[in-house]
Design a protein around this motif. Structure first.
Motif, PDB file in Angstrom:
ATOM      1  N   ALA A 149       1.129  -0.872  -0.040  1.00  0.00           N
ATOM      2  CA  ALA A 149       0.046   0.282  -0.436  1.00  0.00           C
ATOM      3  C   ALA A 149       0.766   0.653   0.106  1.00  0.00           C
ATOM      4  O   ALA A 149       0.413   2.297  -0.485  1.00  0.00           O
ATOM      5  CB  ALA A 149      -0.960   0.036   0.942  1.00  0.00           C
ATOM      6  N   ALA A 150       2.089   1.677   0.814  1.00  0.00           N
ATOM      7  CA  ALA A 150       3.139   2.372   0.581  1.00  0.00           C
ATOM      8  C   ALA A 150       3.960   2.723  -0.499  1.00  0.00           C
ATOM      9  O   ALA A 150       3.994   3.469  -1.349  1.00  0.00           O
ATOM     10  CB  ALA A 150       3.632   2.321   1.464  1.00  0.00           C
ATOM     11  N   THR A 151       3.393   1.480  -1.207  1.00  0.00           N
ATOM     12  CA  THR A 151       4.686   1.380  -2.095  1.00  0.00           C
ATOM     13  C   THR A 151       3.313   2.240  -3.207  1.00  0.00           C
ATOM     14  O   THR A 151       4.035   3.535  -4.256  1.00  0.00           O
ATOM     15  CB  THR A 151       4.938  -0.235  -2.929  1.00  0.00           C
ATOM     16  OG1 THR A 151       5.955  -0.661  -1.991  1.00  0.00           O
ATOM     17  CG2 THR A 151       5.736   0.763  -3.769  1.00  0.00           C
ATOM     18  N   GLN A 152       2.563   1.676  -4.013  1.00  0.00           N
ATOM     19  CA  GLN A 152       1.419   2.250  -4.378  1.00  0.00           C
ATOM     20  C   GLN A 152       0.821   3.908  -3.943  1.00  0.00           C
ATOM     21  O   GLN A 152       0.985   4.546  -4.718  1.00  0.00           O
ATOM     22  CB  GLN A 152      -0.399   1.223  -4.716  1.00  0.00           C
ATOM     23  CG  GLN A 152      -1.042   1.595  -5.155  1.00  0.00           C
ATOM     24  CD  GLN A 152      -2.017   1.234  -5.617  1.00  0.00           C
ATOM     25  OE1 GLN A 152      -2.316   0.402  -5.057  1.00  0.00           O
ATOM     26  NE2 GLN A 152      -2.797   1.155  -5.702  1.00  0.00           N
ATOM     27  N   LEU A 153       0.878   3.853  -2.696  1.00  0.00           N
ATOM     28  CA  LEU A 153       0.649   5.516  -2.245  1.00  0.00           C
ATOM     29  C   LEU A 153       1.905   6.372  -2.954  1.00  0.00           C
ATOM     30  O   LEU A 153       1.623   7.038  -3.314  1.00  0.00           O
ATOM     31  CB  LEU A 153       0.543   5.183  -1.070  1.00  0.00           C
ATOM     32  CG  LEU A 153       0.101   6.910  -0.865  1.00  0.00           C
ATOM     33  CD1 LEU A 153      -0.761   6.855   0.890  1.00  0.00           C
ATOM     34  CD2 LEU A 153       1.804   7.738   0.199  1.00  0.00           C
ATOM     35  N   MET A 154       3.043   6.120  -2.959  1.00  0.00           N
ATOM     36  CA  MET A 154       4.524   6.659  -3.260  1.00  0.00           C
ATOM     37  C   MET A 154       4.518   7.098  -4.452  1.00  0.00           C
ATOM     38  O   MET A 154       4.772   7.989  -5.070  1.00  0.00           O
ATOM     39  CB  MET A 154       5.283   5.566  -2.656  1.00  0.00           C
ATOM     40  CG  MET A 154       5.984   5.844  -1.229  1.00  0.00           C
ATOM     41  SD  MET A 154       5.760   7.384  -0.165  1.00  0.00           S
ATOM     42  CE  MET A 154       5.994   7.083   1.342  1.00  0.00           C
ATOM     43  N   THR A 155       4.322   5.974  -5.571  1.00  0.00           N
ATOM     44  CA  THR A 155       4.350   5.692  -6.917  1.00  0.00           C
ATOM     45  C   THR A 155       3.354   6.838  -7.144  1.00  0.00           C
ATOM     46  O   THR A 155       2.976   7.509  -8.552  1.00  0.00           O
ATOM     47  CB  THR A 155       4.218   4.505  -7.420  1.00  0.00           C
ATOM     48  OG1 THR A 155       3.407   3.705  -7.268  1.00  0.00           O
ATOM     49  CG2 THR A 155       5.754   4.084  -7.042  1.00  0.00           C
ATOM     50  N   ASP A 156       1.939   7.214  -7.089  1.00  0.00           N
ATOM     51  CA  ASP A 156       0.758   7.060  -7.142  1.00  0.00           C
ATOM     52  C   ASP A 156       0.568   9.070  -6.690  1.00  0.00           C
ATOM     53  O   ASP A 156      -0.307   8.907  -7.350  1.00  0.00           O
ATOM     54  CB  ASP A 156      -0.567   6.250  -7.261  1.00  0.00           C
ATOM     55  CG  ASP A 156      -0.262   5.263  -8.266  1.00  0.00           C
ATOM     56  OD1 ASP A 156       0.416   5.058  -9.185  1.00  0.00           O
ATOM     57  OD2 ASP A 156      -1.455   4.419  -7.293  1.00  0.00           O
ATOM     58  N   TRP A 157       1.360   8.707  -6.582  1.00  0.00           N
ATOM     59  CA  TRP A 157       1.388  10.886  -5.376  1.00  0.00           C
ATOM     60  C   TRP A 157       0.570  11.532  -6.667  1.00  0.00           C
ATOM     61  O   TRP A 157      -0.781  11.613  -5.804  1.00  0.00           O
ATOM     62  CB  TRP A 157       2.487  10.225  -4.427  1.00  0.00           C
ATOM     63  CG  TRP A 157       2.451  11.673  -3.613  1.00  0.00           C
ATOM     64  CD1 TRP A 157       2.553  12.410  -3.616  1.00  0.00           C
ATOM     65  CD2 TRP A 157       1.540  11.843  -2.922  1.00  0.00           C
ATOM     66  NE1 TRP A 157       2.286  13.725  -3.272  1.00  0.00           N
ATOM     67  CE2 TRP A 157       1.723  13.668  -1.687  1.00  0.00           C
ATOM     68  CE3 TRP A 157       0.966  11.115  -2.090  1.00  0.00           C
ATOM     69  CZ2 TRP A 157       1.045  14.126  -0.892  1.00  0.00           C
ATOM     70  CZ3 TRP A 157       0.041  11.186  -0.771  1.00  0.00           C
ATOM     71  CH2 TRP A 157      -0.016  12.422  -0.099  1.00  0.00           C
ATOM     72  N   PRO A 158       0.990  11.512  -6.996  1.00  0.00           N
ATOM     73  CA  PRO A 158       1.080  13.084  -7.710  1.00  0.00           C
ATOM     74  C   PRO A 158      -0.316  13.277  -8.637  1.00  0.00           C
ATOM     75  O   PRO A 158      -1.267  13.966  -8.673  1.00  0.00           O
ATOM     76  CB  PRO A 158       1.526  13.040  -9.319  1.00  0.00           C
ATOM     77  CG  PRO A 158       2.644  12.368  -8.838  1.00  0.00           C
ATOM     78  CD  PRO A 158       2.142  11.025  -7.926  1.00  0.00           C
ATOM     79  N   SER A 159      -1.072  11.604  -8.997  1.00  0.00           N
ATOM     80  CA  SER A 159      -2.469  11.437  -9.399  1.00  0.00           C
ATOM     81  C   SER A 159      -3.074  11.441  -8.415  1.00  0.00           C
ATOM     82  O   SER A 159      -4.454  11.235  -9.180  1.00  0.00           O
ATOM     83  CB  SER A 159      -2.526  10.352 -10.261  1.00  0.00           C
ATOM     84  OG  SER A 159      -2.179   9.035  -9.443  1.00  0.00           O
TER      85      SER A 159
END
Length: 170
Positions: free
Chosen positions: A52-62
């Motif tokens: 979840a943290a990885t997805q949050l970090m990678t998708d942050w701008p969107s």
């Protein structure tokens, strides 16, 4: 009717005996289910950061939009708390909008991941602020007896070492 019964009286259906030998184990070199392999492969990666943290970090701008992504940056996600770094005024502004920001992030991720926000103020540059001027390039120090590309590279290196020694830096 009596002819249809099996030797054990179960009507012809035989059940496994409790003392029966289990089926032989599969060879470790034979085909295996992918689901059996994934935990061993992904465990080292997930020790440092959850999916979840990885997805949050990678998708942050969107997730938060480009204007907020330029002003705030996620640092880590721990126990439902998302730690964000922001400049002072931005952190204060977003503390008042925390519920909306949490809802926006969780909707974007498709599940309840973030429960709380914690802001750290770290003097991020204001949007549109000019970057610090680049450090001046030190004058090359020629190396006697070495010519060509190697001589030029050594001269530039010598100039940087001499400049560092004059400034007292490490």
């Amino acid at each position: 009717m009596a002819g249809s019964m099996g030797k054990d009286g179960s009507g012809g259906k035989r059940t496994a005996r409790p003392d029966a030998q289990p089926a032989p184990a599969r060879s470790p070199y034979g085909p295996r289910m992918l689901g059996a392999l994934l935990p061993a492969i992904t465990r080292p990666a997930f020790k440092t950061r959850s999916p979840a943290a990885t997805q949050l970090m990678t998708d942050w701008p969107s997730l938060v939009g480009p204007s907020l992504a330029a002003r705030i940056h996620p640092k880590r996600l721990s126990g439902g708390t998302l730690f964000l770094s922001a400049s002072g005024p931005t952190a204060l502004e977003l503390q008042h909008q925390a519920a909306q920001l949490i809802a926006r992030i969780n909707i974007g991720l498709g599940r309840q991941v973030v429960e709380r926000l914690r802001f750290t103020q770290d003097g991020l540059p204001a949007p549109g602020a000019p970057d610090a001027p680049p450090a001046p390039i030190p004058a090359p120090v020629p190396v006697p007896g070495v010519e060509g590309a190697l001589g030029e590279a050594l001269a530039r290196l010598g100039g940087r070492i001499a400049a560092r020694g004059r400034s007292g830096g490490a």
